[in-house]
Design a protein around this motif. Structure first.
Motif, PDB file in Angstrom:
ATOM      1  N   GLU A 142       0.835  -1.195   0.000  1.00  0.00           N
ATOM      2  CA  GLU A 142       0.000   0.000   0.000  1.00  0.00           C
ATOM      3  C   GLU A 142       0.874   1.251   0.000  1.00  0.00           C
ATOM      4  O   GLU A 142       1.897   1.314   0.683  1.00  0.00           O
ATOM      5  N   ALA A 143       0.476   2.233  -0.771  1.00  0.00           N
ATOM      6  CA  ALA A 143       1.162   3.527  -0.724  1.00  0.00           C
ATOM      7  C   ALA A 143       1.042   4.093   0.686  1.00  0.00           C
ATOM      8  O   ALA A 143      -0.008   3.994   1.318  1.00  0.00           O
ATOM      9  N   ASN A 144       2.115   4.660   1.190  1.00  0.00           N
ATOM     10  CA  ASN A 144       2.082   5.192   2.553  1.00  0.00           C
ATOM     11  C   ASN A 144       2.416   6.671   2.648  1.00  0.00           C
ATOM     12  O   ASN A 144       2.225   7.285   3.691  1.00  0.00           O
ATOM     13  N   VAL A 145       2.901   7.268   1.562  1.00  0.00           N
ATOM     14  CA  VAL A 145       3.313   8.668   1.602  1.00  0.00           C
ATOM     15  C   VAL A 145       2.755   9.404   0.390  1.00  0.00           C
ATOM     16  O   VAL A 145       2.782   8.893  -0.736  1.00  0.00           O
ATOM     17  N   GLY A 146       2.249  10.598   0.648  1.00  0.00           N
ATOM     18  CA  GLY A 146       1.834  11.483  -0.426  1.00  0.00           C
ATOM     19  C   GLY A 146       2.609  12.784  -0.333  1.00  0.00           C
ATOM     20  O   GLY A 146       2.944  13.246   0.764  1.00  0.00           O
ATOM     21  N   VAL A 147       2.922  13.367  -1.463  1.00  0.00           N
ATOM     22  CA  VAL A 147       3.600  14.661  -1.511  1.00  0.00           C
ATOM     23  C   VAL A 147       2.778  15.571  -2.403  1.00  0.00           C
ATOM     24  O   VAL A 147       2.473  15.221  -3.546  1.00  0.00           O
ATOM     25  N   MET A 148       2.430  16.716  -1.865  1.00  0.00           N
ATOM     26  CA  MET A 148       1.578  17.650  -2.595  1.00  0.00           C
ATOM     27  C   MET A 148       2.225  19.026  -2.608  1.00  0.00           C
ATOM     28  O   MET A 148       2.663  19.539  -1.578  1.00  0.00           O
ATOM     29  N   GLY A 149       2.331  19.612  -3.780  1.00  0.00           N
ATOM     30  CA  GLY A 149       2.848  20.970  -3.876  1.00  0.00           C
ATOM     31  C   GLY A 149       1.879  21.965  -3.264  1.00  0.00           C
ATOM     32  O   GLY A 149       0.659  21.772  -3.319  1.00  0.00           O
ATOM     33  N   ARG A 150       2.440  23.027  -2.689  1.00  0.00           N
ATOM     34  CA  ARG A 150       1.591  24.058  -2.068  1.00  0.00           C
ATOM     35  C   ARG A 150       0.629  24.680  -3.075  1.00  0.00           C
ATOM     36  O   ARG A 150      -0.473  25.100  -2.720  1.00  0.00           O
ATOM     37  N   GLY A 151       1.037  24.686  -4.351  1.00  0.00           N
ATOM     38  CA  GLY A 151       0.160  25.213  -5.388  1.00  0.00           C
ATOM     39  C   GLY A 151      -1.100  24.393  -5.571  1.00  0.00           C
ATOM     40  O   GLY A 151      -2.115  24.892  -6.061  1.00  0.00           O
ATOM     41  N   LEU A 152      -1.061  23.109  -5.175  1.00  0.00           N
ATOM     42  CA  LEU A 152      -2.241  22.249  -5.238  1.00  0.00           C
ATOM     43  C   LEU A 152      -2.974  22.212  -3.911  1.00  0.00           C
ATOM     44  O   LEU A 152      -4.214  22.152  -3.881  1.00  0.00           O
TER      45      LEU A 152
END
Length: 296
Positions: free
Chosen positions: A168-178
């Motif tokens: 299972e995916a355990n980490v997400g990374v999201m840009g501040r622009g999103l």
């Protein structure tokens, strides 16, 4: 008789408890691609053939017979750490005449260190949102549109990861622009509001969205970069853009464990100061050697 003016009784001096400097923001590269300290500037690491570990090859063994034989493939990949460095000269006159709270040598060291950390951040972000992955997608409509379905889109991505690596995916990374759109998205707010109390507002936190996305950790990339030349008008942009990455990231480098990527670092970060007698100044230098690799 005239009274003394405020300008006559007080001569402006620099404040000693405040100064203004701008840093790119909190760095998250090390939480996306864990750091792997290495002994040699370049070397190899082993990669087991994924299909051999996911294929079912065990079977019944009749009495007095040997067990069915199987095997797995093994290959290698290589890293090569490249040293990057930055230095700043600090003239003796600057040190001797600096007012409090200025600390020219210490400030130079911090500035140089920040420059290299910004390089690592930019390199990891470039790899994370680059074209090296086996799967990527552009949601339609985009998440900036209130009719979009970010929770469903993330689940589609998570399902793709499980079907590819069995984890299972355990980490997400999201840009501040999103993130600015996600924290106000009506679908997200609608789900969060049921966890709020009767007298408290539904506050969309990073932790709450991570839970909605079934991720252990959601990282928001807030680092910014000025791409304009020195002296020109600033052109600022988020390093992590308006994208989201979803993947499996190992808690620490380990054997027999996949991870989206690593930063191989040789000799860690080193700072030094040396003298330039003819220029009558000290030079502060900071250097790092690393290589960013997609490893899964």
């Amino acid at each position: 008789m005239s009274k003394p003016t405020a300008q006559q009784v007080h001569i402006d001096q620099p404040l000693t408890n405040i100064s203004i400097a701008y840093t790119p923001g909190d760095f998250i590269a090390g939480m996306v691609f864990p750091n792997v300290p290495v002994q040699k500037q370049s070397d190899k690491y082993f990669i087991y053939t994924k299909a051999d570990w996911l294929r079912r090859e065990a079977g019944p063994r009749a009495p007095g017979t040997r067990a069915r034989r199987g095997d797995y493939g093994l290959s290698t990949a290589q890293y090569a750490c490249v040293e990057q460095a930055i230095a700043k000269g600090v003239p003796d006159e600057v040190v001797a005449n600096a007012d409090q709270p200025l600390r020219p040598l210490e400030d130079a060291s911090r500035w140089c260190t920040n420059q290299l950390l910004l390089e690592v951040e930019a390199e990891v972000a470039g790899n994370v949102f680059g074209t090296g992955w086996s799967s990527s997608a552009t949601p339609s409509p985009l998440w900036s549109n209130n009719t979009s379905t970010p929770v469903d889109d993330v689940e589609t991505a998570r399902n793709g990861i499980v079907s590819s690596i069995g984890k299972e995916a355990n980490v997400g990374v999201m840009g501040r622009g999103l993130w600015r759109y996600i924290k106000q998205h009506p679908d997200i707010v609608e789900r969060i509001k049921y966890t709020a109390g009767p007298t408290s507002p539904a506050i969309v936190t990073i932790q709450a969205v991570a839970a909605l996305f079934s991720l252990d950790k959601l990282l928001i990339g807030v680092a910014i970069n000025d791409t304009a030349a020195e002296g020109a008008s600033s052109t600022l942009a988020y390093l992590w853009g308006s994208h989201m990455f979803i993947g499996y990231v190992a808690g620490a480098p380990s054997l027999l464990e996949p991870s989206a990527g690593y930063v191989f670092s040789w000799q860690q970060r080193q700072a030094s100061r040396f003298r330039e007698d003819q220029e009558r100044q000290d030079v502060v230098e900071v250097r790092m050697s690393w290589d960013t690799k997609l490893t899964a």
